[in-house]
Design a protein around this motif. Structure first.
Motif, short mmCIF file in Angstrom:
data_model
loop_
_atom_site.label_atom_id
_atom_site.label_comp_id
_atom_site.label_asym_id
_atom_site.label_seq_id
_atom_site.Cartn_x
_atom_site.Cartn_y
_atom_site.Cartn_z
N VAL A 1 -3.52 18.30 16.27
CA VAL A 1 -3.73 16.84 16.31
C VAL A 1 -3.12 16.20 15.16
N PHE B 1 -12.36 11.63 12.90
CA PHE B 1 -11.52 12.70 13.11
C PHE B 1 -11.54 12.78 14.88
N GLY C 1 -9.91 20.89 22.00
CA GLY C 1 -9.90 22.01 22.06
C GLY C 1 -11.30 22.51 23.01
N LEU D 1 -12.28 24.05 17.87
CA LEU D 1 -11.81 22.70 18.00
C LEU D 1 -10.71 22.64 16.86
N PHE E 1 -8.75 19.95 14.46
CA PHE E 1 -9.05 18.62 14.15
C PHE E 1 -7.83 17.93 13.59
N GLY E 2 -7.77 16.64 13.48
CA GLY E 2 -6.77 15.91 12.81
C GLY E 2 -7.20 15.88 11.42
N GLN E 3 -6.37 15.18 10.64
CA GLN E 3 -6.20 15.11 9.19
C GLN E 3 -7.45 13.95 8.88
N TYR F 1 -17.06 26.24 10.69
CA TYR F 1 -16.10 25.57 10.36
C TYR F 1 -15.83 25.41 8.69
N LYS G 1 -8.38 18.76 6.27
CA LYS G 1 -8.88 18.77 7.52
C LYS G 1 -9.89 19.68 7.65
N VAL G 2 -10.93 19.44 8.76
CA VAL G 2 -11.83 20.76 9.21
C VAL G 2 -11.00 21.94 9.80
N PHE H 1 -11.44 25.37 11.81
CA PHE H 1 -12.19 26.32 12.64
C PHE H 1 -11.92 27.96 11.76
N GLN I 1 -19.74 20.12 20.85
CA GLN I 1 -20.38 21.04 19.55
C GLN I 1 -21.13 20.10 18.71
#
Lengths: 110, 113
Positions: A4, A90, A94, A98, A100-102, B35, B42-43, B45, B102
């Protein structure tokens, strides 16, 4: 591989102005797409999601997003921002996992 | 409204120590996730868990990490021997089914000194 991209790290808009946050994704199948918001010191709150069907989805707090398969995009929009919208946003793709983007930090000018 | 809870909100530990981060997912959810978010990044997983076993894990989730559902309500993440680079915010999440929304907890900020 799933990925992403949120091209804008930081955006500043004036209160009452319109907003568009960009999100581009790479995903092998039909994507499940999400936008989450994170206020300082808080967890992630879901704004909206796209699984299938109507490509324009409505979310909470007046946000909407449009899924464009041809552009691999899922941009978030709001017609008129409020000072309380200042947060980190964000985009994620998925199913079970998931990606995530930055993130895009949104600042609101009074 | 049901929510995911996490304890503690902040954990400070010495390098090499074991930590256990705790989560209580939403009661009727069957899928659980961890996470992490390193400051400014970034987050990411870490792991997903269903039916008392790991269903998917990332490269980050090495042998130092483990997850467990010790009873009907808690879901834990254990880091056996913490490193400085484990300092991050750790988020727990749960969902009814894979691909569904989620729901995230507020996070535990782990600081390794």
């Amino acid at each position: 591989a799933q990925s992403v991209t949120q091209p804008d790290i930081h955006i500043t808009v004036s209160e009452g102005a319109s907003l568009e946050l960009r999100c581009n994704y790479s995903y092998g199948a039909t994507p499940y797409l999400f936008w989450y918001v994170q206020s300082p010191g808080q967890g992630l709150q879901l704004l909206l999601k796209y699984f299938s069907g109507d490509t324009l989805v409505q979310g909470i707090k007046g946000f909407e997003a449009e899924f464009k398969r041809s552009q691999s995009s899922f941009n978030l929009r709001k017609p008129s921002v409020h000072w309380s919208d200042a947060a980190e946003y964000f985009c994620a793709v998925g199913a079970q996992k998931l990606v995530f983007g930055q993130g895009t930090r949104l600042t609101i000018n009074p | 409204e049901p929510e995911v809870t996490q304890t503690p909100s902040h954990q400070v530990t010495q390098m090499g120590q074991e930590v256990i981060l705790r989560c209580v997912p939403i009661s009727n959810h069957l899928y659980f996730y961890w996470y992490r978010q390193i400051l400014g990044q970034k987050v990411e997983f870490l792991v997903s868990f269903y039916n008392n076993e790991i269903s998917e894990k990332s490269e980050i989730f090495d042998d130092q990490f483990s997850v467990e559902r010790p009873d009907g309500s808690n879901f834990t993440l254990k880091i056996r021997s913490t490193k400085l680079e484990d300092s991050a915010m750790y988020f727990c999440a749960s969902s009814e089914i894979p691909g569904a929304e989620q729901f995230f907890g507020p996070g535990t900020r782990l600081t390794v000194l």
